[in-house]
Design an enzyme around this catalytic site. Structure first.
Site, PDB file in Angstrom:
ATOM      1  N   CYS A   1       0.831  -1.197   0.000  1.00  0.00           N
ATOM      2  CA  CYS A   1       0.000   0.000   0.000  1.00  0.00           C
ATOM      3  C   CYS A   1       0.871   1.255   0.000  1.00  0.00           C
ATOM      4  CB  CYS A   1      -0.931   0.006   1.207  1.00  0.00           C
ATOM      5  SG  CYS A   1      -2.172   1.330   1.186  1.00  0.00           S
ATOM      6  N   CYS A   2       1.879   1.292   0.848  1.00  0.00           N
ATOM      7  CA  CYS A   2       2.782   2.442   0.892  1.00  0.00           C
ATOM      8  C   CYS A   2       3.557   2.584  -0.415  1.00  0.00           C
ATOM      9  CB  CYS A   2       3.768   2.295   2.047  1.00  0.00           C
ATOM     10  SG  CYS A   2       3.065   2.586   3.686  1.00  0.00           S
TER      11      CYS A   2
ATOM     12  N   CYS B   1       7.468   4.037   5.825  1.00  0.00           N
ATOM     13  CA  CYS B   1       6.611   3.842   4.657  1.00  0.00           C
ATOM     14  C   CYS B   1       7.391   3.283   3.481  1.00  0.00           C
ATOM     15  CB  CYS B   1       5.936   5.149   4.262  1.00  0.00           C
ATOM     16  SG  CYS B   1       7.066   6.421   3.653  1.00  0.00           S
TER      17      CYS B   1
ATOM     18  N   CYS C   1      -3.633   4.208   9.087  1.00  0.00           N
ATOM     19  CA  CYS C   1      -2.489   3.532   9.706  1.00  0.00           C
ATOM     20  C   CYS C   1      -1.859   4.337  10.836  1.00  0.00           C
ATOM     21  CB  CYS C   1      -1.420   3.242   8.646  1.00  0.00           C
ATOM     22  SG  CYS C   1      -1.999   2.268   7.245  1.00  0.00           S
TER      23      CYS C   1
ATOM     24  N   CYS D   1      -1.226   8.506   7.194  1.00  0.00           N
ATOM     25  CA  CYS D   1      -2.586   8.246   6.720  1.00  0.00           C
ATOM     26  C   CYS D   1      -3.492   7.893   7.898  1.00  0.00           C
ATOM     27  CB  CYS D   1      -2.573   7.096   5.716  1.00  0.00           C
ATOM     28  SG  CYS D   1      -1.661   7.431   4.196  1.00  0.00           S
TER      29      CYS D   1
END
Length: 239
Positions: free
Chosen positions: A114-115, A223, A200, A197
């Site tokens: 995702c990062c 990240c 998270c 974010c």
């Protein structure tokens, strides 16, 4: 810039002030220098100091599509206050498109991927055309950052990375914020020492590591944009 030159400059600037380092960076790279910030407190100090040096320096911020409303409000406020040349860098995929291709709530199942999609790739693309970028990394932020050099070669993005505040402490940054009456993210006042974010990031206890609220219970502290190229794994594959 050759590796030997980078090492020499890093040694020479080790005891320099952030303002002196920023001035050196502006002189050395000119229009090929860019500020990268997520509008944490160190980034805000960076932007304030750069008003004295090169106020129209380009500023990149990663708009992942998952930022807190408080973060968006702060970005808008500082963009207006400093008249920033701000470029909001967005991922190639919206969160809906990411869910379609990788499944819903990827940040819970595979936070590294995702990062990578929402931060690492967008930053890599946005840095094309720049020779050097300024980051707010500090050595006191985490054990992984304890050896942060003032200047280093960023192999991932094929550029020079400059950390003017590597030697500063959290207390010194906040003292500067208060002395200059600078705005900051309101989430800091309710227990969020480091803010990413909303998916998270959680509040941390007062005695916790400042980055303990990031990717809580995920075994993850970065990240990826500051991880050396050979070390980053995404779903078991080096990227």
């Amino acid at each position: 810039m050759l590796t030997t030159q980078i090492r020499t400059y890093a040694e020479q600037l080790e005891t320099a002030s952030p303002l002196e380092i920023l001035t050196w960076a502006s002189d050395a790279f000119g229009e090929r220098l860019v500020i990268v910030t997520s509008f944490q407190v160190t980034g805000i100090v960076t932007l304030h100091m750069m008003q004295q040096i090169a106020p129209r320096s380009p500023v990149l911020t990663l708009d992942t599509g998952l930022l807190f409303p408080e973060t968006q409000d702060l970005i808008d406020k500082l963009e207006t206050r400093f008249n920033l040349d701000l470029r909001r860098i967005k991922p190639r995929q919206t969160t809906a498109q990411q869910a379609r291709d990788y499944g819903d709530r990827l940040w819970e199942r595979d936070p590294d991927r995702c990062c990578h999609i929402r931060k690492t790739i967008p930053l890599r693309d946005a840095l094309v055309g720049f020779d050097a970028w300024i980051t707010g990394l500090r050595r006191d932020q985490s054990p992984n950052r304890a050896a942060t050099p003032i200047i280093s070669r960023d192999a991932r993005n094929r550029s020079i990375k400059i950390a003017p505040f590597a030697n500063w402490t959290e207390a010194a940054v906040w003292q500067y914020i208060r002395e200059h009456d600078l705005p900051y993210n309101r989430l800091h006042d309710i227990g969020y020492p480091s803010i990413g974010c909303w998916t998270c990031t959680k509040a941390a206890r007062e005695d916790d590591d400042p980055r303990s609220g990031r990717w809580s219970n995920q075994g993850k502290t970065e990240c990826g944009i500051h991880v050396p190229l050979p070390s980053l794994l995404v779903s078991g594959v080096k990227v």
